[in-house]
Each structure stands twice: as C-alpha cells, then as structure tokens.
Design an enzyme around this catalytic site. Structure first.
Site: not given
Ligand code: 5GP
Length: 185
Positions: A105-106, A109, A158, A171
C-alpha cells in the site's frame, strides 16, 4: 526550515519527506522483507494506483525471488476526504492459494482499504498475508488492522507525491509533500 513549497488550487504543500529519505527507508524495508522471506517466493500485490511507484522501488531492492500482481480499489474518488466505501475495480490475476502474500500500500489512513482487503482474502487460502505500507497516519485509524512493515508514520494531513495524487495529478513528484494550511510549517 522548509523552502520547497508547491501551490495547488490555492492549497500550500510543503516538501515533507525528500526522495533520498524515501529511497533509504525503502532499502531498509526491502532488506527486512528479503530476510523474513528468505525461504519463500512471496507474491507482492500492489494496490493501484497509489502504490505503483513504491512497489517498483521496493521490488528493485528485494533480493529474493518474488512474483508481482496488482489490484485496484476505489474509495476516494476525486476528493481529499474518504467516502467510507470501497469497491474492487481490477481483480487479481494470480492464484494466492497456498502462497505467502505481501500487500503493498502507499498509505494507510482510516484502515478501511486494508480491512476490505483482509476480508477479500478470507475467500482465498493463502499460506500467509502481511501488509507493507510506505505511509501510515496512526491518528486517523478507524479500523483495527495489522500493518507489518511501515515506512513512515505521518500526521493526519493530506499528502501528495511519490504515487499519491491530488485529483489524479502529482503522482510523479519524487518527494512527498504535505498540505500545510492546517499547521505544519
Ligand atoms: P484508507 O482506506 O486507509 O482510509 O485509505 C487508503 C487510501 O486512501 C490510500 O490507498 C490512498 O489512495 C487514499 N489516501 C489516504 N490518505 C491520503 C492522502 O493523504 N493523500 C492521498 N493522495 N491519498 C490518500
């Protein structure tokens, strides 16, 4: 202290993790993973789109035999705020049954995407499943998820760059930038 700013639609982003720091940390992660899987041929499964750059740099530093696959989820649309829903857009091509799986995963959150992926893998029968993420926002976590390898823990703001987008753009930035309107300076 910081002089690398980027303005996007009136929002100010500051360079937060520079490319050298990212590359150094990825080398450490790759070393650790290569050691942990020295008797295995794991499948690295990248979560598109965000993880594609991290996945490539991570894999270049992996020293054991490994396979690669990707899948794609949608959750955020074009917004900076999570919609709270996850959908599978592109499915796996590999057969994970009986294999050691490493989800790449990148950023984690709220943890919703990882939770969804964990549930998805209950339909398969992998030998093991671990998660590596470049970034984790510990204060944003809403779901109980186990992340095995973490590049950097960051504040709940963010971020863009190094695979992470803002409305599908940015990106390609080699460093990670953080939205600074709300306090980081
Ligand atoms: P989660 O499901 O854990 O809430 O979020 C995961 C996905 O949300 C990540 O794979 C990403 O695509 C997006 N995401 C969460 N936080 C950020 C952020 O600070 N910046 C960006 N560009 N994408 C985010």
């Amino acid at each position: 202290m910081h002089n690398n700013f980027l303005y996007v639609n009136g929002d100010r982003f500051i360079e937060f993790i520079d490319k050298e720091k990212i590359q150094n940390r990825i080398k450490e992660l790759a070393l650790e993973i290569s050691k942990d899987y020295k008797n295995s041929v794991p499948i690295f499964i990248g979560v598109l789109n965000g993880a594609f750059i991290f996945m490539a740099d991570l894999l270049k530093n992996i020293t054991i035999e490994a396979e690669v696959d990707f899948f794609k989820l949608s959750s955020y649309g074009d917004s900076k705020i999570s919609s709270g829903q996850v959908k599978m857009i592109k499915d796996l091509n590999c057969n994970p049954n009986g294999r050691d799986i490493i989800i790449v995963e990148d950023i984690v959150d709220t943890g919703l995407s990882i939770k969804y992926i964990e549930e998805l893998f209950q339909h398969y029968n992998p030998k093991s499943m671990k998660v590596v993420t470049l970034l984790l926002k510990p204060e944003s976590l809403k779901y109980e998820v186990k992340i095995d390898y973490i590049g950097f823990k960051i504040p709940s703001q963010f971020v863009i760059g190094y695979g992470l987008d803002y409305q599908q753009k940015y990106r390609n930035l080699p460093s990670i930038y953080i939205l600074s309107n709300d306090g980081v300076n």
